[in-house]
Design a protein around this motif. Structure first.
Motif, PDB file in Angstrom:
ATOM      1  N   ASP A  79       5.786   3.807   1.795  1.00 22.89           N
ATOM      2  CA  ASP A  79       5.805   2.970   2.988  1.00 22.89           C
ATOM      3  C   ASP A  79       6.510   1.642   2.780  1.00 22.89           C
ATOM      4  O   ASP A  79       6.633   0.853   3.723  1.00 22.89           O
ATOM      5  N   ALA A  80       6.960   1.355   1.552  1.00 22.95           N
ATOM      6  CA  ALA A  80       7.606   0.071   1.247  1.00 22.95           C
ATOM      7  C   ALA A  80       8.701   0.274   0.205  1.00 22.95           C
ATOM      8  O   ALA A  80       8.608   1.169  -0.637  1.00 22.95           O
ATOM      9  N   LEU A 116      -0.845  -7.622  -5.599  1.00 27.92           N
ATOM     10  CA  LEU A 116       0.419  -6.918  -5.400  1.00 27.92           C
ATOM     11  C   LEU A 116       1.258  -7.698  -4.396  1.00 27.92           C
ATOM     12  O   LEU A 116       0.711  -8.318  -3.483  1.00 27.92           O
ATOM     13  N   MET A 117       2.575  -7.637  -4.552  1.00 25.28           N
ATOM     14  CA  MET A 117       3.504  -8.147  -3.543  1.00 25.28           C
ATOM     15  C   MET A 117       4.253  -6.935  -3.018  1.00 25.28           C
ATOM     16  O   MET A 117       4.811  -6.146  -3.789  1.00 25.28           O
ATOM     17  N   ILE A 118       4.254  -6.792  -1.688  1.00 24.38           N
ATOM     18  CA  ILE A 118       4.814  -5.613  -1.024  1.00 24.38           C
ATOM     19  C   ILE A 118       5.977  -6.069  -0.154  1.00 24.38           C
ATOM     20  O   ILE A 118       5.810  -6.950   0.697  1.00 24.38           O
ATOM     21  N   MET A 119       7.156  -5.461  -0.372  1.00 21.91           N
ATOM     22  CA  MET A 119       8.363  -5.856   0.355  1.00 21.91           C
ATOM     23  C   MET A 119       9.114  -4.614   0.834  1.00 21.91           C
ATOM     24  O   MET A 119       8.915  -3.525   0.312  1.00 21.91           O
ATOM     25  N   GLY A 120      10.000  -4.810   1.809  1.00 20.65           N
ATOM     26  CA  GLY A 120      10.834  -3.710   2.292  1.00 20.65           C
ATOM     27  C   GLY A 120      10.045  -2.652   3.033  1.00 20.65           C
ATOM     28  O   GLY A 120      10.232  -1.454   2.799  1.00 20.65           O
ATOM     29  N   TRP A 121       9.183  -3.065   3.950  1.00 17.20           N
ATOM     30  CA  TRP A 121       8.361  -2.140   4.717  1.00 17.20           C
ATOM     31  C   TRP A 121       9.235  -1.116   5.444  1.00 17.20           C
ATOM     32  O   TRP A 121      10.271  -1.473   5.991  1.00 17.20           O
ATOM     33  N   GLN A 122       8.806   0.122   5.496  1.00 23.82           N
ATOM     34  CA  GLN A 122       9.508   1.155   6.266  1.00 23.82           C
ATOM     35  C   GLN A 122       9.416   0.856   7.764  1.00 23.82           C
ATOM     36  O   GLN A 122      10.340   1.119   8.511  1.00 23.82           O
ATOM     37  N   ASP A 129      -3.121  -0.154  10.765  1.00 23.98           N
ATOM     38  CA  ASP A 129      -2.257   0.795  10.060  1.00 23.98           C
ATOM     39  C   ASP A 129      -2.827   1.066   8.671  1.00 23.98           C
ATOM     40  O   ASP A 129      -3.730   0.363   8.201  1.00 23.98           O
ATOM     41  N   GLU A 130      -2.266   2.046   7.995  1.00 20.57           N
ATOM     42  CA  GLU A 130      -2.639   2.351   6.615  1.00 20.57           C
ATOM     43  C   GLU A 130      -1.389   2.416   5.765  1.00 20.57           C
ATOM     44  O   GLU A 130      -0.341   2.869   6.230  1.00 20.57           O
ATOM     45  N   LEU A 131      -1.499   1.964   4.536  1.00 21.73           N
ATOM     46  CA  LEU A 131      -0.401   1.954   3.575  1.00 21.73           C
ATOM     47  C   LEU A 131      -0.800   2.837   2.402  1.00 21.73           C
ATOM     48  O   LEU A 131      -1.895   2.706   1.861  1.00 21.73           O
ATOM     49  N   GLU A 132       0.090   3.739   2.018  1.00 21.25           N
ATOM     50  CA  GLU A 132      -0.160   4.564   0.833  1.00 21.25           C
ATOM     51  C   GLU A 132       0.351   3.833  -0.396  1.00 21.25           C
ATOM     52  O   GLU A 132       1.484   3.361  -0.417  1.00 21.25           O
ATOM     53  N   THR A 146      -5.135   5.206   0.004  1.00 25.38           N
ATOM     54  CA  THR A 146      -4.735   4.819   1.347  1.00 25.38           C
ATOM     55  C   THR A 146      -5.421   3.503   1.657  1.00 25.38           C
ATOM     56  O   THR A 146      -6.655   3.420   1.628  1.00 25.38           O
ATOM     57  N   VAL A 147      -4.620   2.478   1.936  1.00 28.97           N
ATOM     58  CA  VAL A 147      -5.123   1.109   2.058  1.00 28.97           C
ATOM     59  C   VAL A 147      -5.004   0.655   3.516  1.00 28.97           C
ATOM     60  O   VAL A 147      -3.923   0.716   4.092  1.00 28.97           O
ATOM     61  N   PRO A 148      -6.106   0.159   4.103  1.00 34.71           N
ATOM     62  CA  PRO A 148      -6.042  -0.307   5.487  1.00 34.71           C
ATOM     63  C   PRO A 148      -5.357  -1.669   5.592  1.00 34.71           C
ATOM     64  O   PRO A 148      -5.494  -2.516   4.715  1.00 34.71           O
ATOM     65  N   VAL A 149      -4.610  -1.867   6.693  1.00 35.54           N
ATOM     66  CA  VAL A 149      -4.013  -3.169   7.001  1.00 35.54           C
ATOM     67  C   VAL A 149      -5.034  -3.937   7.830  1.00 35.54           C
ATOM     68  O   VAL A 149      -5.505  -3.456   8.860  1.00 35.54           O
ATOM     69  N   LYS A 150      -5.389  -5.119   7.345  1.00 34.89           N
ATOM     70  CA  LYS A 150      -6.411  -5.960   7.969  1.00 34.89           C
ATOM     71  C   LYS A 150      -5.757  -7.211   8.561  1.00 34.89           C
ATOM     72  O   LYS A 150      -4.610  -7.524   8.254  1.00 34.89           O
TER      73      LYS A 150
END
Length: 158
Positions: A79-80, A116-122, A129-132, A146-150
């Motif tokens: 997803d990123a 974690l730093m997450i960049m380049g979202w799909q 939403d949820e992020l794998e 599977t991580v929920p977006v809060k």
């Protein structure tokens, strides 16, 4: 009701409960002092980025009930474009190659510490939403969560 039907209904209900809570438990060992790590991932969440599609952070705790330490050595996500591990000090944030998970202990990724730093979202993430995330450990292999977006202001336990 057949035994197979009851079993599939129970599995489905359990999976629904896990997805609803945002907590994934994954066992990788026996929980004894046999020299293996026994990892579980709890309390995972990603606050929605302040800017749509901007850089985000990821938090969770890796519990190790086993008798051997392990190391988180890589994190990826379909997803990123990029997920990197960091640690924060008093006034700095530094990228790190790995994070230790002590035997009979925990690695906590939380605001102001390891994260974690997450960049380049799909696609720009939204609350709900949820992020794998694919967490790769030196000894235990890869665990997918599977991580929920809060909300940006979300604080666990408050």
């Amino acid at each position: 009701m057949s035994r197979a039907f009851r079993r599939s209904a129970l599995i489905g209900a359990g999976l629904s409960a896990v997805l609803a809570t945002g907590t994934i438990l994954v066992a990788c060992g026996t929980g004894s002092d046999d020299g293996r790590a026994d990892l579980s991932i709890v309390g995972s969440y990603v606050p929605v980025p302040a800017l749509p599609g901007g850089m985000g952070a990821g938090y969770f705790t890796v519990r190790n009930d086993g008798g051997a330490a392990d190391r988180l050595v890589a994190v990826t996500s379909p997803d990123a474009g990029s997920v990197t591990m960091h640690t924060s000090g008093e006034s700095t944030m530094t990228a790190v190659d790995s994070l230790q998970v002590p035997a009979h202990g925990a690695l906590e990724l939380a605001r102001g510490g390891h994260h974690l730093m997450i960049m380049g979202w799909q696609k720009p993430p939204a609350v709900g939403d949820e992020l794998e995330l694919d967490l790769t450990f030196a000894k235990s292999g890869t665990i997918t969560v599977t991580v929920p977006v809060k909300p940006l202001t979300y604080r666990p336990g408050s």
